[in-house]
Design a protein around this motif. Structure first.
Motif, PDB file in Angstrom:
ATOM      1  N   PRO A 109     -14.247  -4.989   7.272  1.00  0.00           N
ATOM      2  CA  PRO A 109     -14.116  -5.921   8.132  1.00  0.00           C
ATOM      3  C   PRO A 109     -12.878  -5.651   9.177  1.00  0.00           C
ATOM      4  O   PRO A 109     -11.912  -5.202   8.898  1.00  0.00           O
ATOM      5  N   LEU A 110     -13.220  -6.460  10.425  1.00  0.00           N
ATOM      6  CA  LEU A 110     -12.064  -6.173  11.388  1.00  0.00           C
ATOM      7  C   LEU A 110     -10.670  -7.244  10.870  1.00  0.00           C
ATOM      8  O   LEU A 110      -9.491  -6.549  11.221  1.00  0.00           O
ATOM      9  N   ILE A 111     -10.966  -8.216  10.166  1.00  0.00           N
ATOM     10  CA  ILE A 111      -9.652  -8.917   9.354  1.00  0.00           C
ATOM     11  C   ILE A 111      -9.028  -8.155   8.770  1.00  0.00           C
ATOM     12  O   ILE A 111      -7.604  -8.143   8.834  1.00  0.00           O
ATOM     13  N   MET A 112      -9.377  -7.176   8.024  1.00  0.00           N
ATOM     14  CA  MET A 112      -8.719  -6.410   7.126  1.00  0.00           C
ATOM     15  C   MET A 112      -7.727  -5.247   7.815  1.00  0.00           C
ATOM     16  O   MET A 112      -6.767  -4.895   7.598  1.00  0.00           O
ATOM     17  N   GLN A 113      -8.661  -4.699   8.933  1.00  0.00           N
ATOM     18  CA  GLN A 113      -8.063  -3.736   9.626  1.00  0.00           C
ATOM     19  C   GLN A 113      -6.842  -4.160  10.403  1.00  0.00           C
ATOM     20  O   GLN A 113      -5.903  -3.607  10.852  1.00  0.00           O
ATOM     21  N   ILE A 114      -6.894  -5.500  10.830  1.00  0.00           N
ATOM     22  CA  ILE A 114      -5.927  -6.162  11.658  1.00  0.00           C
ATOM     23  C   ILE A 114      -4.483  -6.304  10.671  1.00  0.00           C
ATOM     24  O   ILE A 114      -3.547  -5.854  11.184  1.00  0.00           O
TER      25      ILE A 114
END
Length: 261
Positions: A109-114
């Motif tokens: 997920p994008l949240i983790m990547q951020i």
């Protein structure tokens, strides 16, 4: 004029201005009616006077989202093209790197990547500018999806066309310019339009690293005036202002590069 003809068409590409206008007004009225009835059922009335009070902050948030989206759109497109090319590289290390990048980005997920790219990798490499960090994070995320769109479109081109281009004496440059490139544009535009719209909407998650973009701005305003519904409905309208032009431009380009007929 037969009333039935106002609502029904046999050729979607040959609609009169009157038909388009009439049905657009009818659709708008229908949606407003449904929305108004829904509000009446739960006894809610809206007050948007806060927009004038916080207009400076809203404009700043809107511009921040616009700049983030524009920068990410350009960088992610470059990343997507490079990754799609590297995916077919004869050098195995480069090919496997491209494959691993796409699988990792699309599988998390994008949240983790951020958190990963900003607080760990960004901190390790001294990237402390949140605006540029936000552009890089969004571009890395969206670039993986764009690369698959481009790669899939290229694979769908019939090899016989490349053979014919070679047979008539086209150089590699001419084949790319006259055969491959126009078809790639026509085949990738619908999917790319959706991806570019996703860039604009996904930028809202950058509030997690304290980037004061549009969503974060409206969240702060709603915490001050407690007008949650009004703030988020207005937020949706502002995002539509950003995404609808992309759809319109895409439709124009699709018609321009439509060679099927």
């Amino acid at each position: 004029m037969n009333m039935k003809n106002i609502f029904i068409t046999k050729n979607k590409d040959n609609l009169s201005f009157g038909k388009i206008l009439f049905n657009s007004i009818l659709l708008t009225a229908f949606l407003i009616l449904i929305f108004w009835i829904s509000l009446a059922k739960i006894n809610i009335s809206f007050n948007f006077f806060f927009v004038n009070e916080f207009k400076i902050r809203i404009i700043k948030g809107f511009l921040m989202t616009f700049y983030l989206s524009l920068g990410s759109l350009i960088v992610s497109l470059i990343i997507g093209v490079v990754t799609a090319v590297c995916h077919n590289s004869k050098i195995l290390f480069i090919r496997y790197l491209a494959i691993a990048y796409v699988k990792f980005i699309r599988g998390t997920p994008l949240i983790m990547q951020i958190y990963l790219f900003f607080y760990i990798i960004g901190t390790a490499w001294g990237i402390d500018n949140r605006f540029f960090a936000g552009i890089l994070i969004l571009s890395i995320f969206e670039g993986a999806y764009i690369s698959e769109i481009i790669r899939g479109s290229f694979i769908s081109i019939d090899n016989s066309q490349l053979e014919i281009a070679k047979a008539v004496g086209f150089t590699k440059h001419q084949t790319l310019k006259l055969v491959i490139f126009p078809q790639l544009i026509a085949r990738t535009l619908p999917a790319l339009t959706g991806q570019f719209s996703s860039i604009i909407k996904d930028s809202s998650l950058l509030s997690m690293i304290a980037v004061i973009e549009l969503t974060q701005t409206m969240r702060e305003i709603s915490s001050l005036n407690f007008k949650l519904f009004e703030c988020y409905i207005f937020l949706g309208l502002l995002y539509l202002i950003l995404t609808l032009p992309i759809t319109y431009i895409s439709e124009i380009l699709e018609r321009k590069f439509n060679y099927e007929n």
